[in-house]
Write a protein that holds these residues in place. Structure first.
Motif, PDB file in Angstrom:
ATOM      1  N   LEU A 553      74.903  10.047  70.529  1.00  0.00           N
ATOM      2  CA  LEU A 553      75.328  10.574  69.232  1.00  0.00           C
ATOM      3  C   LEU A 553      74.707   9.770  68.099  1.00  0.00           C
ATOM      4  O   LEU A 553      74.279  10.311  67.083  1.00  0.00           O
ATOM      5  CB  LEU A 553      76.858  10.549  69.140  1.00  0.00           C
ATOM      6  N   ILE A 556      71.237  10.908  67.541  1.00  0.00           N
ATOM      7  CA  ILE A 556      71.168  12.193  66.821  1.00  0.00           C
ATOM      8  C   ILE A 556      71.445  11.975  65.332  1.00  0.00           C
ATOM      9  O   ILE A 556      70.720  12.462  64.465  1.00  0.00           O
ATOM     10  CB  ILE A 556      72.182  13.206  67.407  1.00  0.00           C
ATOM     11  N   LEU A 557      72.483  11.196  65.055  1.00  0.00           N
ATOM     12  CA  LEU A 557      72.841  10.956  63.646  1.00  0.00           C
ATOM     13  C   LEU A 557      71.684  10.304  62.908  1.00  0.00           C
ATOM     14  O   LEU A 557      71.396  10.623  61.754  1.00  0.00           O
ATOM     15  CB  LEU A 557      74.083  10.059  63.570  1.00  0.00           C
ATOM     16  N   ARG A 559      68.522  10.640  63.611  1.00  0.00           N
ATOM     17  CA  ARG A 559      67.480  11.640  63.376  1.00  0.00           C
ATOM     18  C   ARG A 559      67.879  12.605  62.267  1.00  0.00           C
ATOM     19  O   ARG A 559      67.038  13.119  61.544  1.00  0.00           O
ATOM     20  CB  ARG A 559      67.193  12.414  64.674  1.00  0.00           C
ATOM     21  N   MET A 560      69.174  12.848  62.127  1.00  0.00           N
ATOM     22  CA  MET A 560      69.623  13.755  61.068  1.00  0.00           C
ATOM     23  C   MET A 560      69.405  13.143  59.690  1.00  0.00           C
ATOM     24  O   MET A 560      69.335  13.850  58.694  1.00  0.00           O
ATOM     25  CB  MET A 560      71.098  14.094  61.254  1.00  0.00           C
ATOM     26  N   LYS A 561      69.313  11.828  59.660  1.00  0.00           N
ATOM     27  CA  LYS A 561      69.112  11.167  58.361  1.00  0.00           C
ATOM     28  C   LYS A 561      67.667  11.302  57.896  1.00  0.00           C
ATOM     29  O   LYS A 561      67.369  11.120  56.732  1.00  0.00           O
ATOM     30  CB  LYS A 561      69.481   9.683  58.453  1.00  0.00           C
TER      31      LYS A 561
ATOM     32  N   ILE B   3      69.683  18.523  55.162  1.00  0.00           N
ATOM     33  CA  ILE B   3      71.063  18.781  55.582  1.00  0.00           C
ATOM     34  C   ILE B   3      72.001  18.627  54.385  1.00  0.00           C
ATOM     35  O   ILE B   3      72.906  19.433  54.175  1.00  0.00           O
ATOM     36  CB  ILE B   3      71.460  17.825  56.726  1.00  0.00           C
ATOM     37  N   ARG B 363      78.709  15.405  60.606  1.00  0.00           N
ATOM     38  CA  ARG B 363      78.016  14.116  60.777  1.00  0.00           C
ATOM     39  C   ARG B 363      78.963  12.961  60.489  1.00  0.00           C
ATOM     40  O   ARG B 363      78.992  11.957  61.196  1.00  0.00           O
ATOM     41  CB  ARG B 363      76.825  14.010  59.808  1.00  0.00           C
ATOM     42  N   VAL B 366      81.693  12.386  63.185  1.00  0.00           N
ATOM     43  CA  VAL B 366      81.213  11.727  64.394  1.00  0.00           C
ATOM     44  C   VAL B 366      80.841  10.276  64.106  1.00  0.00           C
ATOM     45  O   VAL B 366      81.221   9.365  64.842  1.00  0.00           O
ATOM     46  CB  VAL B 366      79.998  12.488  64.981  1.00  0.00           C
ATOM     47  N   GLU B 367      80.128  10.066  63.014  1.00  0.00           N
ATOM     48  CA  GLU B 367      79.660   8.708  62.727  1.00  0.00           C
ATOM     49  C   GLU B 367      80.824   7.750  62.505  1.00  0.00           C
ATOM     50  O   GLU B 367      80.841   6.648  63.044  1.00  0.00           O
ATOM     51  CB  GLU B 367      78.746   8.706  61.496  1.00  0.00           C
ATOM     52  N   LEU B 404      77.728  18.388  67.375  1.00  0.00           N
ATOM     53  CA  LEU B 404      76.591  17.580  66.917  1.00  0.00           C
ATOM     54  C   LEU B 404      75.422  17.697  67.903  1.00  0.00           C
ATOM     55  O   LEU B 404      74.260  17.837  67.513  1.00  0.00           O
ATOM     56  CB  LEU B 404      77.007  16.114  66.766  1.00  0.00           C
ATOM     57  N   ILE B 405      75.749  17.653  69.174  1.00  0.00           N
ATOM     58  CA  ILE B 405      74.705  17.768  70.196  1.00  0.00           C
ATOM     59  C   ILE B 405      74.068  19.168  70.125  1.00  0.00           C
ATOM     60  O   ILE B 405      72.842  19.315  70.201  1.00  0.00           O
ATOM     61  CB  ILE B 405      75.301  17.472  71.593  1.00  0.00           C
ATOM     62  N   ALA B 408      71.696  19.285  67.311  1.00  0.00           N
ATOM     63  CA  ALA B 408      70.425  18.626  67.632  1.00  0.00           C
ATOM     64  C   ALA B 408      69.541  19.548  68.466  1.00  0.00           C
ATOM     65  O   ALA B 408      68.323  19.609  68.282  1.00  0.00           O
ATOM     66  CB  ALA B 408      70.684  17.317  68.372  1.00  0.00           C
ATOM     67  N   LEU B 413      66.138  18.415  66.965  1.00  0.00           N
ATOM     68  CA  LEU B 413      66.049  17.054  66.410  1.00  0.00           C
ATOM     69  C   LEU B 413      65.665  16.075  67.511  1.00  0.00           C
ATOM     70  O   LEU B 413      66.113  16.194  68.617  1.00  0.00           O
ATOM     71  CB  LEU B 413      67.387  16.654  65.808  1.00  0.00           C
TER      72      LEU B 413
END
Lengths: 562, 413
Positions: A553, A556-557, A559-561, B3, B363, B366-367, B404-405, B408, B413
Motif C-alpha cells: 500500500l 501505491i501511495l 506512486r499516486m503522489k 489526482i 489515499r 489508507v495512509e 486502493l489496490i 493502482a 500505477l
C-alpha cells in the motif's frame, strides 16, 4: 524457582520507544512478573530479547511492524494477567476525560498551526525521509533527529531544502539551539554573540555548555547531522548554516565543530569560513590544521579550547576583517597556478593551500595533493616545481634561467580558468643576476592581456647583489603582489579564492533566527515536552507508519503522489 | 489531470449539488429499472442466504406488504427460491435507512439536484418501535405502512405539488446550527421539515383528521427528515461519482452482513468486507450480544460530509459515544485529516463556522490508517425486535485498502 514465558504479538501496532519502555517497566512491576520485554519486532530487538532469554518461539516470527510483548513470570496466571493489562497500562498514559485532538499528519498539524516554522522529526529512519520531504514541500525548516535515513535521501532532501531557502538539520542531528530554544538535546545556556555550526551533537553541547560556564553566551547553535561533512553530502547544511551565521548581526564569533570531515569538504568549508570575515574557531576532530591561526580562522585541538577561544575573541572585541579586501570577485576565474623555482617553497605552498584548495595538483605532490598526469599540462589548482628533473632536462635550472618559467607563465595565463599566478623569486649567489628584468615585461604583458592576479614571493636579503628592495619595487610596479614568505602568500591566496567561491542555493532568510520558534513535533513525545517546557508553541503529531507499515500500500501511495 | 485535481472536481460537484425535495411518488413508477418482483435493500449486493436477521425480516415484510405471498413461510420460500430479485438501493439512485427495503408500491421522496440534474429517492420513515426497517413484519407494522403509503403519501404529494420544492441542503445547513449532525440527531431538522410541510398539508388535506394525524406523525418522529436528508446526500454523492482519476469515496453502505464502499474514479465496483458491530450505548435490557452487524444506507450522510463528520455541531448526542463535548470536536477534527476540503454550505458554529470535513479521500484513509467515523443506530440481530442502541462504528480498513489496490490496477500505477 520455575518460570514461564508468554508472549503477545500485535501486528502493525506501532508505538515509540519511550511508550514501549514505560509499558515494559509497568509490566515488570506487576505481581509475579520476573521480567518483561516490550519492543518493535526488528531483527536487532528480537536478538536482544533472545539474549535476555526472553524470546519464546511464539514471538520469533514477529516482523518490524509488530509490537512484541514478552512476559517471564512465576506462573501462567501471573503471565496471562500481565498480558491482559497491556491495554489499560497503555491507556493510562493519556489523562482521562476530555481528549485534545492530536493531528495524525503533518498537513493537519500545519493547518492547525499555520505559523509553525520548524518541524522536528524523530520517527524511525525508514519513514523519516517521507515525513521530512513533506515538511520541505510545505516550506518548513527541518530538524531531523532520526538516524538510519538513506544517504541518497539526505542528499536529495538537503539540496531541495537549500534550493528553497530552508534549513535542513540532520538526519542524526541531536542538538540545535535556535533563537534561544533548544531542539532535541540541548543545554540551557545564556544568549550571547557566539554562533555555532556543528556536525556533532554532543560536540555542540560540550562547547555551548563550556561557553556558558566561562560567562559567554550563544546566539545560535545549529547542528547539521553527523554525515553532513562527508564527501557525499558535501556539507550542504554546514554551508547553509555558516552562511546564515555570517549574515546574522547577533553573531560576532563563529565556532565550527565537526566529526572528522572529508578533506575536500573541510577545504570548502574553511574557505567559506574565511569568506565570512568573522572570527571563526575551528575544531575538526582528527584533522591537522594548517596553522594555529590564519586570518580570521583559529584552529584548536579540543572542544573546551574552542569554547575558551571563542569567549576570548568576544572579550577581545572581535571584529570582522575588512570585507573590502576580499569582496567582489565571486564571478572571476578562480584557478591557481604556482610556478616555483624553489622545490621546498613549492612544498610549503602546497602545505599552506592544501586545507583550502581541493583538488590541488603538483608534479611534486605532498600527502593529500594529487600528482599531475602530465607535468607539462596543469590542471585545476596546480603547484609546479619547475626545478624538478623532468622539466629541466637539457636546460639550466630556473633559478638561473627565467625563460622556461616565462613560457610557462604565458601558457597558464592563456587558460581562461586561471585567475591567480604564483611565483617565487629567489635571490643570492648563483641565482639570476636580475630576475625582475626578465619577469617584469612578462608580467606586464600578461596583466595587459588577461584579467588575472600575479603573486610573487621574494626570498633574499638587502645584502644580496640583486638588491631585494629594487626587485620588489619593480615587480610591484609591474602589478604583482609581493610577499616575503610563502605563508603570507598562501594565506593571501586562500583568502582571495575563498571570496571567489560560487555560492549555491537560495540563502536562508535571516528571520529564521529572529522569529519565535513555533514547532511541529513528529515523533518522540519527550521533544514535545521539552519544547512546551521552554514555552514554545508546539503541535504534537500522533504519527503512525503510513498504511500501517504495509509495503504494497505504501508503494501505491508513493506512486499516486508522482 | 492529477489526482488532487480530480478530487477537487469531485468535491466541487458534491458540494455544489443542490438537492430539492420536489415530489412524493410511487417507487415502481419513478425509480429507474425497479422490476416488478424486485426489492431494493441497503448496502452492497447480497443474496438471501447471507442476509442478517433484520434484513430477512424486512424482506418478508415487504413481500407480505406487496401481497406476493400470503404468509411468512411462503414469503421466505419465495425469497429463498429466487422468485424475488434483490438489488441494492444504491444501484437505483435510492437509499434507505437500516434494512432499507423499498418495494414497488411503496411511496418514495423524490429529490432533484438543481445543479447537475440527477435525482435520488428514499422511502418514508416509519418512526420508532416495531418497524419494517428493523425487520418487523407483524400486522401492526404492515398496517402502519399501508396508512403511510395510502393515506399520508397522496397528501404529501399534493402538498409538495403546491410548493416550489423544499431545499434540503438549506434545511440541513440550518439544522447543523441547531444541534443536529444529520444522521443520529435529526430533531431540529425534523421540526424544520414539519414547519415547511404544515402549511402545505393544511392547504391540501381533505379532512382535519387526516391533516392532524399526518402532522402529529411527522412531528412526533424526530427522524422524519432523515430519509429526505439521506436522499439529498445521495444526490450530492452521485453528482461526485464517476470523475476519472478521483479517489473520493462516493458510497459507504452496509447490508447487515457486509460493509461496502464505492469510489468516484473506480466505476460501479464495490469493495466489501464483513460489517463490524457498532460500539455504543444500549437501551436498557439490551447488550452488545444483541447487536446485529452494522446495517443501513444512512452512512451516505458521512459520505456527504455530515453525520459523525459534523459531530462537533451536535454535542447533545456525545453520550452515545460515551464522550464529552470536547470529544465531539475531536471527532470532527479527526475527519478533516481524511477529507478533501471543507463544505462551503455546512458549517459548525463551535469551530468558528468552519465547513464540515467533506469528501473522504481514499489515499488519506489508507495512509493515515484513520477510517471514517460513522454515527449509527444499532439493530437487534433478530428480525423485528428493533433498535437496541446507538453508537459509533468505523468501516473495516480492508475496504479502503482493496479500493486502493484496484485503483493502482485500473490506472496502471
Amino acid at each position: 524457582m520455575s518460570s514461564v514465558v508468554r508472549s503477545e504479538i500485535r501486528s502493525g501496532a506501532y508505538a515509540d520507544s519511550i511508550v514501549l519502555m514505560q509499558l515494559q517497566s509497568a509490566l515488570t512491576r506487576l505481581p509475579g512478573v520476573i521480567d518483561a520485554g516490550v519492543v518493535m519486532g526488528t531483527k536487532v530487538n528480537l536478538d536482544l530479547l533472545a539474549s535476555s532469554d526472553l524470546l519464546p518461539e511464539s514471538a520469533a516470527a514477529a516482523g518490524a511492524d509488530d509490537l512484541v510483548v514478552v512476559i517471564k513470570a512465576e506462573s501462567d496466571e501471573a503471565a496471562e494477567g500481565a498480558l491482559g493489562q497491556i491495554d489499560s497500562l497503555l491507556a493510562r498514559r493519556s489523562t482521562g476525560g476530555d481528549s485534545e485532538h492530536c493531528p495524525r499528519s503533518l498537513a493537519a498539524a500545519i493547518k492547525a498551526r499555520p505559523d509553525s516554522n520548524w518541524v522536528l522529526i524523530s520517527v524511525p529512519g525508514r519513514w523519516a525521509a517521507g515525513v521530512a520531504r513533506e515538511a520541505v514541500d510545505l516550506g518548513r525548516h527541518v530538524f531531523l533527529y532520526s538516524d538510519n535515513v538513506p544517504l541518497e535521501d539526505e542528499i536529495q532532501l538537503k539540496q531541495e531544502a537549500a534550493s528553497k531557502g530552508l534549513l535542513f538539520l540532520g538526519p542524526d542531528c541531536g542538538t540545535t539551539i535556535v533563537n534561544g530554544v533548544g531542539l532535541g538535546f540541548a543545554n540551557r545556556v545564556r544568549r550571547g554573540a557566539i554562533g555555532l555550526v556543528g556536525a556533532s551533537g554532543t560536540g555542540l553541547q560540550a562547547v555551548t555548555a563550556r561557553i556558558h560556564e566561562l560567562g559567554g553566551g550563544v546566539s545560535h547553535a545549529l547542528g547539521t547531522g553527523g554525515r553532513d561533512l562527508t564527501a557525499e553530502v558535501a556539507g550542504i547544511a554546514a554551508h547553509e548554516t555558516l552562511d546564515l551565521l555570517a549574515r546574522d548581526p547577533d553573531t560576532r564569533v563563529i565556532v565550527l565543530v565537526s566529526k572528522p570531515p572529508a578533506p575536500r569538504v573541510a577545504a570548502g568549508l574553511l574557505s567559506a569560513a574565511r569568506a565570512t570575515g568573522k572570527p571563526v574557531v575551528v575544531h575538526f576532530f582528527d584533522f591537522a590544521p594548517p596553522a594555529h591561526s590564519l586570518d580570521n580562522l583559529h584552529f584548536t585541538n579540543s572542544l573546551s579550547r574552542a569554547a575558551e577561544l571563542a569567549v576570548e575573541l568576544i572579550e577581545g572585541g572581535a571584529e570582522p576583517i575588512a570585507k573590502a579586501e576580499i569582496a567582489g570577485g565571486e564571478h572571476r576565474p578562480s584557478h591557481l597556478r604556482g610556478l616555483f623555482a624553489g622545490g621546498s617553497l613549492a612544498v610549503e605552498a602546497q602545505e599552506g593551500l592544501r586545507p583550502f584548495l581541493t583538488p590541488l595538483h603538483s608534479n611534486v605532490p605532498i600527502a593529500g595533493v594529487e600528482r599531475l598526469a602530465d607535468p607539462t599540462r596543469s590542471q585545476g589548482h596546480t603547484i609546479l616545481d619547475l626545478g624538478s628533473d623532468e622539466l629541466t632536462v637539457g636546460r639550466l635550472h630556473p633559478m638561473m634561467d627565467q625563460q622556461l618559467r616565462i613560457d610557462r607563465l604565458r601558457q597558464e595565463a592563456a587558460d581562461p580558468q586561471v585567475g591567480l599566478l604564483l611565483l617565487d623569486v629567489v635571490l643570492g649567489y648563483g641565482a639570476h643576476p636580475d630576475p625582475a628584468a626578465e619577469l617584469v615585461p612578462a608580467i606586464e604583458e600578461i596583466r595587459r592581456e588577461h584579467e588575472l592576479e600575479v603573486v610573487a614571493v621574494v626570498i633574499g636579503t638587502e645584502e644580496d647583489e640583486q638588491e631585494i628592495s629594487s626587485q620588489i619595487e619593480r615587480l610591484t610596479a609591474a602589478g604583482a603582489r609581493v610577499f616575503r614568505t610563502v605563508t603570507e602568500a598562501t594565506t593571501y591566496i586562500s583568502r582571495v579564492l575563498a571570496a571567489r567561491r560560487p555560492t549555491g542555493g537560495t540563502p536562508v532568510a535571516l528571520d529564521v533566527l529572529s522569529s519565535p520558534v513555533a514547532a511541529i513535533n513528529v515523533g518522540l513525545e519527550t521533544f514535545y515536552d521539552s519544547l512546551t517546557g521552554q514555552g514554545v508553541e508546539t503541535v504534537q503529531v500522533e504519527w503512525r507508519p503510513p498504511a500501517g507499515g504495509n509495503a504494497q500500500l505504501t508503494s501505491i501511495l508513493e506512486r499516486m503522489k508522482g | 489531470m492529477s489526482i488532487d485535481q480530480a478530487n477537487q472536481s469531485a468535491f466541487e460537484r458534491m458540494t455544489s449539488a443542490r438537492p430539492i425535495l420536489t415530489a412524493v411518488d410511487v417507487a415502481g413508477k419513478v425509480i429507474p429499472d425497479l422490476g416488478e418482483r424486485m426489492l431494493l435493500h441497503a448496502g452492497p449486493p447480497i443474496g438471501w442466504d447471507r442476509m442478517s436477521g433484520p434484513l430477512k425480516g424486512a424482506v418478508i415484510g415487504a413481500i407480505l406488504y406487496e401481497g406476493w405471498a400470503e404468509d411468512e413461510a411462503r414469503a421466505a420460500a419465495m425469497a429463498e427460491g429466487g422468485e424475488v430479485t434483490f438489488e441494492p438501493c444504491h444501484h437505483h439512485q435510492a437509499v434507505g435507512p437500516m434494512a432499507g427495503v423499498i418495494s414497488p408500491s411503496m411511496a418514495v421522496y423524490v429529490l432533484e439536484n438543481l445543479t447537475h440534474g440527477n435525482r435520488a429517492f428514499s422511502n418514508f420513515n416509519e418512526g420508532y418501535g416495531k418497524v419494517l426497517r428493523y425487520g418487523a413484519y407483524s400486522t401492526e407494522v404492515l398496517d402502519k405502512l399501508r396508512w403511510m403509503n395510502e393515506q399520508m403519501a397522496p397528501v404529501l404529494a399534493a402538498a409538495l405539488a403546491e410548493s416550489e420544492g423544499l431545499d434540503i441542503r438549506a434545511l440541513l445547513a440550518e439544522a447543523l446550527h441547531m444541534g443536529d449532525e444529520g444522521h443520529n440527531r435529526n430533531k431540529a431538522g425534523s421540526l424544520l421539515f414539519l414547519k415547511l410541510l404544515a402549511p402545505l398539508v393544511a392547504k391540501v388535506a381533505q379532512d382535519k383528521a387526516t391533516e392532524e394525524r399526518i402532522l402529529q406523525f411527522v412531528g412526533d418522529n424526530a427522524l422524519s427528515v432523515l430519509n429526505p436528508v439521506m436522499a439529498a446526500c445521495k444526490a450530492m454523492a452521485d453528482a461526485a461519482h464517476g470523475v476519472e482519476g478521483s479517489t473520493l469515496v462516493t458510497t459507504m453502505a452496509r447490508n447487515g452482513t457486509d460493509f461496502g464502499i464505492r469510489v468516484s474514479g473506480l466505476g460501479d465496483d464495490w469493495f466489501t468486507a464483513p460489517a463490524p458491530t457498532p460500539d455504543g450505548l444500549y437501551f436498557s435490557g439490551f447488550s452488545a450480544a444483541d447487536a446485529n452487524p452494522d446495517i443501513g444506507d444512512s452512512t451516505i450522510t458521512e459520505t456527504a460530509g455530515i453525520g459523525a463528520f459534523a459531530m462537533a455541531a451536535a454535542p447533545a448526542i456525545v453520550t452515545f459515544v460515551s464522550g464529552t463535548p470536547r470529544d465531539a470536536v475531536t471527532a470532527t477534527l479527526e475527519m478533516y485529516e481524511i477529507t478533501t476540503a471543507e463544505h462551503p454550505h455546512f458549517t459548525i458554529p463551535t469551530l468558528d463556522f468552519r465547513g464540515t470535513p467533506t469528501g473522504i479521500d481514499l489515499r488519506k484513509v489508507v495512509e493515515l490508517t484513520i477510517t471514517p467515523r460513522i454515527n449509527t443506530g444499532i439493530a437487534h440481530r433478530e428480525a423485528g425486535v428493533g433498535q437496541v442502541g446507538a453508537g459509533l462504528v468505523r468501516p473495516p480498513k480492508e475496504v479502503f485498502e482493496q479500493a486502493l489496490i484496484a485503483y493502482a490496477e485500473r490506472y496502471e500505477l
